[in-house]
Design an enzyme around this catalytic site. Sequence first.
Site, PDB file in Angstrom:
ATOM      1  N   CYS A   1      21.662  50.580 -15.420  1.00  0.00           N
ATOM      2  CA  CYS A   1      20.775  49.341 -15.838  1.00  0.00           C
ATOM      3  C   CYS A   1      20.948  49.424 -17.613  1.00  0.00           C
ATOM      4  O   CYS A   1      22.206  49.677 -17.848  1.00  0.00           O
ATOM      5  CB  CYS A   1      19.151  49.890 -15.826  1.00  0.00           C
ATOM      6  SG  CYS A   1      18.727  51.469 -16.398  1.00  0.00           S
TER       7      CYS A   1
ATOM      8  N   ARG B   1      15.069  52.239 -14.835  1.00  0.00           N
ATOM      9  CA  ARG B   1      15.348  52.002 -13.700  1.00  0.00           C
ATOM     10  C   ARG B   1      16.410  52.596 -13.031  1.00  0.00           C
ATOM     11  O   ARG B   1      16.116  53.450 -11.661  1.00  0.00           O
ATOM     12  CB  ARG B   1      15.592  50.533 -13.583  1.00  0.00           C
ATOM     13  CG  ARG B   1      14.512  49.517 -14.039  1.00  0.00           C
ATOM     14  CD  ARG B   1      15.186  47.964 -14.086  1.00  0.00           C
ATOM     15  NE  ARG B   1      15.846  48.057 -15.527  1.00  0.00           N
ATOM     16  CZ  ARG B   1      16.238  46.977 -15.871  1.00  0.00           C
ATOM     17  NH1 ARG B   1      16.369  45.806 -15.087  1.00  0.00           N
ATOM     18  NH2 ARG B   1      17.020  46.952 -16.981  1.00  0.00           N
TER      19      ARG B   1
ATOM     20  N   ASP C   1      12.898  44.533 -15.717  1.00  0.00           N
ATOM     21  CA  ASP C   1      12.817  45.601 -16.470  1.00  0.00           C
ATOM     22  C   ASP C   1      11.469  46.008 -16.815  1.00  0.00           C
ATOM     23  O   ASP C   1      10.642  45.106 -17.464  1.00  0.00           O
ATOM     24  CB  ASP C   1      13.628  45.107 -17.763  1.00  0.00           C
ATOM     25  CG  ASP C   1      13.645  45.993 -18.974  1.00  0.00           C
ATOM     26  OD1 ASP C   1      12.994  47.084 -18.873  1.00  0.00           O
ATOM     27  OD2 ASP C   1      14.290  45.570 -19.877  1.00  0.00           O
TER      28      ASP C   1
HETATM   29  P1  4NP Z   1      16.132  50.340 -18.569  1.00  0.00           P
HETATM   30  O1  4NP Z   1      15.225  49.932 -19.230  1.00  0.00           O
HETATM   31  O2  4NP Z   1      17.273  49.469 -18.585  1.00  0.00           O
HETATM   32  O3  4NP Z   1      15.587  50.095 -17.173  1.00  0.00           O
HETATM   33  O4  4NP Z   1      16.364  51.624 -18.851  1.00  0.00           O
HETATM   34  C1  4NP Z   1      15.065  49.510 -20.706  1.00  0.00           C
HETATM   35  C2  4NP Z   1      15.053  50.829 -21.587  1.00  0.00           C
HETATM   36  C3  4NP Z   1      15.224  50.367 -22.928  1.00  0.00           C
HETATM   37  C4  4NP Z   1      15.360  49.253 -23.406  1.00  0.00           C
HETATM   38  C5  4NP Z   1      15.502  48.141 -22.540  1.00  0.00           C
HETATM   39  C6  4NP Z   1      15.377  48.280 -21.198  1.00  0.00           C
HETATM   40  N1  4NP Z   1      15.564  49.026 -24.718  1.00  0.00           N
HETATM   41  O5  4NP Z   1      15.520  47.779 -25.209  1.00  0.00           O
HETATM   42  O6  4NP Z   1      15.663  50.087 -25.559  1.00  0.00           O
END
Ligand code: 4NP
Length: 150
Positions: A9, A15, A123
């Site tokens: 991800c 995720r 997300d």
């Molecule tokens: P992930 O979610 O990609 O599912 O781990 C996110 C976690 C952090 C961020 C964006 C999406 N961020 O912009 O810090």
Amino acid sequence: MTVKILMVCLGNICRSPLAEGILQSKLDPERFQVDSCGTSSYHIGEKPDRRSIEIAKKYDIDITNQRAAQFKISDFDTYDFIYPMDNSNYNNIIQLSRNETDKQKVKLILDELQPNAGLDVPDPYYGGEQGFEDVFKMLQSACDTIARKL
Ligand code: 4NP
């Protein structure tokens, strides 16, 4: 030979840690290795998001030992199957691919449920707890299909 699967991800805190934990729970650890990473460097070394830890725990999956890592080119050599959670991360990985062999390892995780539909695991980072419940259910279904096929 161990079959190696990588869940990807953006941050590797919401995720893909869930996808790693869920698929691991369905496979024999002697024969399969499941890992996860993010395409960004934002959260390297961090534990999964508290909300991911909690939803996993609710379904008896412990993801607290995971630490965020960033996708690297050599992952194309290490892994047999690479599953990005959404189109944005799919594109990020394809841009890093070196050849057709690399590209063929990469498949959107929800395409396992609805082939070629191109659907994203949304997300949940900026949303509420319900987003994590929804993501968990989607990944549960997708990982059921993956585990049955492997
Ligand atoms: P992930 O979610 O990609 O599912 O781990 C996110 C976690 C952090 C961020 C964006 C999406 N961020 O912009 O810090």
